[in-house]
Design a protein around this motif. Structure first.
Motif, PDB file in Angstrom:
ATOM      1  N   PHE A 219       0.836  -1.202   0.000  1.00 53.65           N
ATOM      2  CA  PHE A 219       0.000   0.000   0.000  1.00 53.65           C
ATOM      3  C   PHE A 219       0.872   1.254   0.000  1.00 53.65           C
ATOM      4  O   PHE A 219       0.662   2.177  -0.799  1.00 53.65           O
ATOM      5  N   MET A 220       1.862   1.283   0.865  1.00 52.85           N
ATOM      6  CA  MET A 220       2.712   2.471   0.968  1.00 52.85           C
ATOM      7  C   MET A 220       3.507   2.689  -0.305  1.00 52.85           C
ATOM      8  O   MET A 220       3.683   3.832  -0.746  1.00 52.85           O
ATOM      9  N   GLU A 221       3.980   1.617  -0.917  1.00 53.54           N
ATOM     10  CA  GLU A 221       4.751   1.764  -2.149  1.00 53.54           C
ATOM     11  C   GLU A 221       3.859   2.266  -3.283  1.00 53.54           C
ATOM     12  O   GLU A 221       4.276   3.104  -4.092  1.00 53.54           O
ATOM     13  N   ALA A 222       2.609   1.785  -3.344  1.00 56.59           N
ATOM     14  CA  ALA A 222       1.681   2.251  -4.375  1.00 56.59           C
ATOM     15  C   ALA A 222       1.379   3.742  -4.207  1.00 56.59           C
ATOM     16  O   ALA A 222       1.331   4.495  -5.190  1.00 56.59           O
ATOM     17  N   VAL A 223       1.192   4.169  -2.950  1.00 55.48           N
ATOM     18  CA  VAL A 223       0.927   5.585  -2.688  1.00 55.48           C
ATOM     19  C   VAL A 223       2.152   6.423  -3.049  1.00 55.48           C
ATOM     20  O   VAL A 223       2.036   7.479  -3.688  1.00 55.48           O
ATOM     21  N   ARG A 224       3.319   5.968  -2.652  1.00 49.92           N
ATOM     22  CA  ARG A 224       4.542   6.707  -2.958  1.00 49.92           C
ATOM     23  C   ARG A 224       4.713   6.880  -4.464  1.00 49.92           C
ATOM     24  O   ARG A 224       5.026   7.985  -4.943  1.00 49.92           O
ATOM     25  N   GLU A 225       4.500   5.823  -5.223  1.00 50.41           N
ATOM     26  CA  GLU A 225       4.641   5.911  -6.682  1.00 50.41           C
ATOM     27  C   GLU A 225       3.618   6.876  -7.270  1.00 50.41           C
ATOM     28  O   GLU A 225       3.928   7.645  -8.195  1.00 50.41           O
ATOM     29  N   ALA A 226       2.401   6.869  -6.733  1.00 51.88           N
ATOM     30  CA  ALA A 226       1.372   7.787  -7.221  1.00 51.88           C
ATOM     31  C   ALA A 226       1.752   9.243  -6.929  1.00 51.88           C
ATOM     32  O   ALA A 226       1.548  10.131  -7.764  1.00 51.88           O
ATOM     33  N   LEU A 227       2.293   9.488  -5.753  1.00 48.56           N
ATOM     34  CA  LEU A 227       2.715  10.848  -5.401  1.00 48.56           C
ATOM     35  C   LEU A 227       3.873  11.314  -6.287  1.00 48.56           C
ATOM     36  O   LEU A 227       3.918  12.473  -6.709  1.00 48.56           O
ATOM     37  N   LEU A 228       4.795  10.412  -6.566  1.00 52.84           N
ATOM     38  CA  LEU A 228       5.906  10.776  -7.450  1.00 52.84           C
ATOM     39  C   LEU A 228       5.406  11.049  -8.865  1.00 52.84           C
ATOM     40  O   LEU A 228       5.924  11.953  -9.543  1.00 52.84           O
ATOM     41  N   ARG A 229       4.415  10.284  -9.317  1.00 52.74           N
ATOM     42  CA  ARG A 229       3.823  10.568 -10.639  1.00 52.74           C
ATOM     43  C   ARG A 229       3.199  11.954 -10.668  1.00 52.74           C
ATOM     44  O   ARG A 229       3.172  12.611 -11.710  1.00 52.74           O
ATOM     45  N   ALA A 230       2.683  12.383  -9.522  1.00 54.89           N
ATOM     46  CA  ALA A 230       2.075  13.714  -9.422  1.00 54.89           C
ATOM     47  C   ALA A 230       3.116  14.806  -9.182  1.00 54.89           C
ATOM     48  O   ALA A 230       2.763  15.951  -8.900  1.00 54.89           O
ATOM     49  N   ARG A 231       4.402  14.425  -9.295  1.00 53.46           N
ATOM     50  CA  ARG A 231       5.517  15.365  -9.156  1.00 53.46           C
ATOM     51  C   ARG A 231       5.632  15.961  -7.753  1.00 53.46           C
ATOM     52  O   ARG A 231       6.023  17.122  -7.574  1.00 53.46           O
ATOM     53  N   VAL A 232       5.280  15.165  -6.767  1.00 50.89           N
ATOM     54  CA  VAL A 232       5.482  15.585  -5.381  1.00 50.89           C
ATOM     55  C   VAL A 232       6.943  15.334  -5.021  1.00 50.89           C
ATOM     56  O   VAL A 232       7.447  14.226  -5.223  1.00 50.89           O
ATOM     57  N   PRO A 233       7.657  16.324  -4.490  1.00 46.07           N
ATOM     58  CA  PRO A 233       9.058  16.108  -4.108  1.00 46.07           C
ATOM     59  C   PRO A 233       9.178  15.051  -3.006  1.00 46.07           C
ATOM     60  O   PRO A 233       8.317  14.972  -2.120  1.00 46.07           O
ATOM     61  N   GLU A 234      10.227  14.250  -3.077  1.00 48.44           N
ATOM     62  CA  GLU A 234      10.451  13.210  -2.059  1.00 48.44           C
ATOM     63  C   GLU A 234      10.450  13.797  -0.653  1.00 48.44           C
ATOM     64  O   GLU A 234       9.996  13.158   0.294  1.00 48.44           O
ATOM     65  N   ALA A 235      10.963  15.016  -0.511  1.00 47.14           N
ATOM     66  CA  ALA A 235      11.052  15.637   0.815  1.00 47.14           C
ATOM     67  C   ALA A 235       9.690  15.902   1.426  1.00 47.14           C
ATOM     68  O   ALA A 235       9.580  16.097   2.643  1.00 47.14           O
TER      69      ALA A 235
END
Length: 394
Positions: A219-235
């Motif tokens: 679940f967490m990895e899927a959310v992280r990938e979705a946020l990165l697709r939305a150009r959310v900075p890792e920080a």
């Protein structure tokens, strides 16, 4: 600040606390309210966890459980546990602990906390029991800030949804600030990447929010990938991982390679610099414990991050640094339970710079630099030379 002999560090030793109340959240989840004795301070920040220690088949085992209570909002300190199939401690707690029992509790710790200086919108993603620290953070943010909040909360079904009633009540009380969406697999199927993308897009400008994620690994990895697709900075993405520490009978017994090492090293803890003797093969945490320096710790397997410290000077090897993010490594953070000197070079670590205690966002010792440490060492050398010089006149 002066170098001194090790002294007990208040607030770090485990406490025996009475269970004041047990709440059945779902058939497989319980919340345990703890009674903190009068005169004992146990400060914490929303989103942190406690470590529970219990006897099990002749061993002492420990597990980290997130606090579901929030300071100011809740009068009692409370942590929540969901039963894990085959779990040694979760089953002991859910099935066996009752009101009036006592538990060994290590002080709150953890970095899954709000940025007190930020005013950005808050975006939460929780799966299953991952709601526990998120519930604490949301209550604190609604009570103490004006930040807008969104929560996507995924569960198998409605019956397994922890804190459903409380969250629904918060959303009803704050319709202009708190948007809540429940996702139940039995009714909607598994949460898909498209569904995550749609939820994130609905939030407006995802790159301008702080995102908190807690739940099962996939679940967490899927959310992280979705946020990165939305150009959310890792920080702007904070992830709280559930990892159980290894019990004594499950730890690897691989021999540690003996290498050149310093005879001692410096430790900054609670605004005091300690000189800690070092024996080859010891971790820095083991050396601290042997010297009576009560450095913060919990799982001692590199998973929880409680013993995180700043490497001020020197080089170390880390056996299992799973609790460290890439950003932590870049900033020179280490895990004392996994760190061993890489050479005989002078070594100094500072726990105060990464203190998790309430109101301490880096610690007073964060302002101590190499010049001040060098001054302490130089003073010791100067005293030694003075004594030798005076002996020449005796």
């Amino acid at each position: 600040m002066t170098e001194t002999q090790p002294i007990p560090a208040e607030g770090r030793a485990p406490l025996r606390l009475r269970v004041a109340r047990v709440v059945e959240e779902t058939p497989d989840a319980r919340s345990f309210e703890l009674e903190v004795p009068s005169g004992v301070e146990l400060p914490y920040r929303p989103g942190q966890y406690v470590t529970v220690e219990m006897p099990f088949e002749g061993m002492r085992i420990r597990r980290c459980y997130s606090l579901s209570s929030a300071p100011v909002v809740d009068a009692a300190l409370r942590f929540t546990v969901k039963r894990v199939a085959g779990g040694r401690m979760s089953n002991l707690l859910v099935d066996g602990v009752r009101e009036g029992d006592t538990l060994t509790i290590h002080p709150p710790a953890g970095g899954f906390v709000l940025d007190d200086e930020a005013s950005r919108p808050l975006s939460f993603f929780a799966g299953g029991s991952g709601i526990t620290p998120v519930h604490s953070l949301i209550k604190a943010a609604l009570a103490g800030t004006s930040r807008s909040i969104r929560l996507l909360y995924a569960n198998r079904d409605a019956a397994s949804t922890i804190f459903a009633r409380e969250l629904d009540a918060l959303a009803a009380a704050h319709p202009d600030r708190f948007e809540l969406r429940h996702h139940h697999d039995d009714a909607e199927g598994l949460l898909t990447a498209d569904a995550l993308d749609a939820w994130i897009r609905r939030g407006g400008t995802p790159a301008g929010a702080d995102h908190y994620v807690c739940g099962p690994g996939p679940f967490m990895e899927a959310v992280r990938e979705a946020l990165l697709r939305a150009r959310v900075p890792e920080a702007r993405i904070r992830i709280e991982r559930f990892v159980s520490p290894l019990d004594p009978d499950r730890r690897a017994s691989d021999a540690v390679v003996v290498r050149e090492a310093p005879a001692d090293f410096l430790v900054t803890l609670d605004k005091v610099i300690h000189r800690v003797p070092y024996a080859p093969t010891q971790t820095l945490l083991a050396a601290c414990k042997a010297a009576g320096v009560k450095a913060p710790s919990s799982c001692e397997d590199g998973f929880c991050g409680s013993c995180m410290a700043q490497l001020v000077e020197g080089d170390v090897d880390l056996d299992n640094p799973l609790a460290l993010s890439d950003a932590d490594v870049a900033r020179g953070r280490i895990l004392a339970c996994q760190a061993r000197p890489k050479s005989a070079r002078f070594l100094h670590v500072d726990f105060d710079q990464v203190s998790f205690r309430t109101g301490d966002d880096g610690g007073i010792a964060a302002r101590i630099d190499k010049v001040r440490v060098a001054a302490v060492v130089a003073l010791g050398i100067g005293v030694a030379l003075l004594v030798r010089w005076l002996h020449g006149f005796v």
